[in-house]
Design a protein around this motif. Structure first.
Motif, PDB file in Angstrom:
ATOM      1  N   HIS A 197       0.834  -1.204   0.000  1.00 22.63           N
ATOM      2  CA  HIS A 197       0.000   0.000   0.000  1.00 22.63           C
ATOM      3  C   HIS A 197       0.873   1.259   0.000  1.00 22.63           C
ATOM      4  O   HIS A 197       0.681   2.163  -0.817  1.00 22.63           O
ATOM      5  N   SER A 223      -8.005   9.182   6.467  1.00 21.04           N
ATOM      6  CA  SER A 223      -7.842   8.023   5.582  1.00 21.04           C
ATOM      7  C   SER A 223      -7.581   8.512   4.160  1.00 21.04           C
ATOM      8  O   SER A 223      -7.825   9.676   3.827  1.00 21.04           O
ATOM      9  N   ASP A 224      -7.129   7.597   3.314  1.00 22.07           N
ATOM     10  CA  ASP A 224      -6.918   7.950   1.905  1.00 22.07           C
ATOM     11  C   ASP A 224      -8.222   8.426   1.277  1.00 22.07           C
ATOM     12  O   ASP A 224      -8.241   9.407   0.529  1.00 22.07           O
ATOM     13  N   TYR A 253     -12.687   8.635   6.701  1.00 19.33           N
ATOM     14  CA  TYR A 253     -12.754   8.746   8.154  1.00 19.33           C
ATOM     15  C   TYR A 253     -11.494   9.405   8.690  1.00 19.33           C
ATOM     16  O   TYR A 253     -10.494   9.516   8.000  1.00 19.33           O
ATOM     17  N   LYS A 254     -11.581   9.850   9.955  1.00 18.14           N
ATOM     18  CA  LYS A 254     -10.453  10.458  10.658  1.00 18.14           C
ATOM     19  C   LYS A 254     -10.112   9.597  11.867  1.00 18.14           C
ATOM     20  O   LYS A 254     -10.996   9.039  12.495  1.00 18.14           O
ATOM     21  N   VAL A 255      -8.818   9.528  12.173  1.00 16.31           N
ATOM     22  CA  VAL A 255      -8.362   8.826  13.367  1.00 16.31           C
ATOM     23  C   VAL A 255      -7.602   9.838  14.222  1.00 16.31           C
ATOM     24  O   VAL A 255      -6.673  10.489  13.740  1.00 16.31           O
ATOM     25  N   THR A 302     -11.050  -0.455   3.499  1.00 18.29           N
ATOM     26  CA  THR A 302     -10.956   0.383   4.697  1.00 18.29           C
ATOM     27  C   THR A 302     -10.233   1.694   4.415  1.00 18.29           C
ATOM     28  O   THR A 302     -10.593   2.732   4.965  1.00 18.29           O
ATOM     29  N   ALA A 303      -9.231   1.681   3.558  1.00 20.06           N
ATOM     30  CA  ALA A 303      -8.540   2.930   3.220  1.00 20.06           C
ATOM     31  C   ALA A 303      -9.385   3.806   2.304  1.00 20.06           C
ATOM     32  O   ALA A 303      -9.205   5.024   2.270  1.00 20.06           O
ATOM     33  N   SER A 304     -10.309   3.212   1.562  1.00 21.48           N
ATOM     34  CA  SER A 304     -11.187   3.983   0.668  1.00 21.48           C
ATOM     35  C   SER A 304     -12.267   4.742   1.429  1.00 21.48           C
ATOM     36  O   SER A 304     -12.749   5.774   0.963  1.00 21.48           O
ATOM     37  N   GLN A 357      -9.003  11.966   2.342  1.00 20.44           N
ATOM     38  CA  GLN A 357      -8.117  12.921   1.684  1.00 20.44           C
ATOM     39  C   GLN A 357      -8.473  13.087   0.203  1.00 20.44           C
ATOM     40  O   GLN A 357      -8.418  14.197  -0.330  1.00 20.44           O
ATOM     41  N   GLY A 373       0.296   0.375  10.897  1.00 27.40           N
ATOM     42  CA  GLY A 373       0.023   0.839   9.532  1.00 27.40           C
ATOM     43  C   GLY A 373       1.304   1.341   8.913  1.00 27.40           C
ATOM     44  O   GLY A 373       2.390   0.905   9.278  1.00 27.40           O
TER      45      GLY A 373
END
Length: 166
Positions: free
Chosen positions: A25, A148-149, A137-139, A132-134, A152, A70
């Motif tokens: 990734h 997340s990608d 969301y914010k962490v 999940t990357a698509s 963005q 990650g």
């Protein structure tokens, strides 16, 4: 082969595929960033201090002590904000590489039945990383926010600056 040896070898294979999928990734971000004109400085897997690092293609590649969190890819834009298209391509690179690696795993699963245990994990982990990357969301991390990608990419498509407020 004993049950326990077989069990631990399977756990090790799953762990390796998981970490390697994160590496793929981040490699996708680095390759697409480089191809779209970004100056990629480093990428790797994990957080904390690196236990292994090398230079590849003029880019610092690292593996950190905590591999399970990650990965991150660091890059600089040629101008203050860089082109929106270049940023979107760079962000989509990780997703693209995970989908491609899942397809390679599916091909290997189909044509090499003896490798189905490992190639099945390759397909599952890379599809999970892709989806999940698509998602947008914010962490919240110690004093900051990681988007997340997907979040963005949506921000870039809207032409806005990322909202990193907690």
């Amino acid at each position: 082969m004993s049950f326990w040896l077989s069990f631990f070898m399977q756990i090790a294979a799953v762990a390796f595929v998981f970490v390697f999928s994160i590496f793929v990734h981040e490699l996708g971000h680095a390759v697409m960033g480089r191809l779209s004109g970004m100056s990629v400085t480093s990428f790797g897997v994990g957080n904390n201090r690196p236990f292994l690092q090398w230079r590849w293609w003029g880019i610092r590649v690292y593996l950190c002590r905590n591999l399970w969190w990650g990965g991150l890819t660091y890059y600089l834009t040629p101008t203050l904000f860089g082109s929106r298209t270049a940023r979107i391509l760079t962000l989509a690179g990780g997703l693209t590489f995970n989908m491609a690696f899942a397809l390679v795993g599916a091909f290997a699963w189909w044509f090499f039945p003896s490798l189905r245990a490992v190639t099945g994990f390759v397909v599952v982990f890379n599809l999970l990383l892709f989806f999940t990357a698509s998602l947008p969301y914010k962490v919240k991390l110690a004093g900051g926010v990681l988007l997340s990608d997907g979040a963005q990419i949506i921000t870039q498509l809207k032409g806005k600056l990322p909202d990193i407020s907690t």
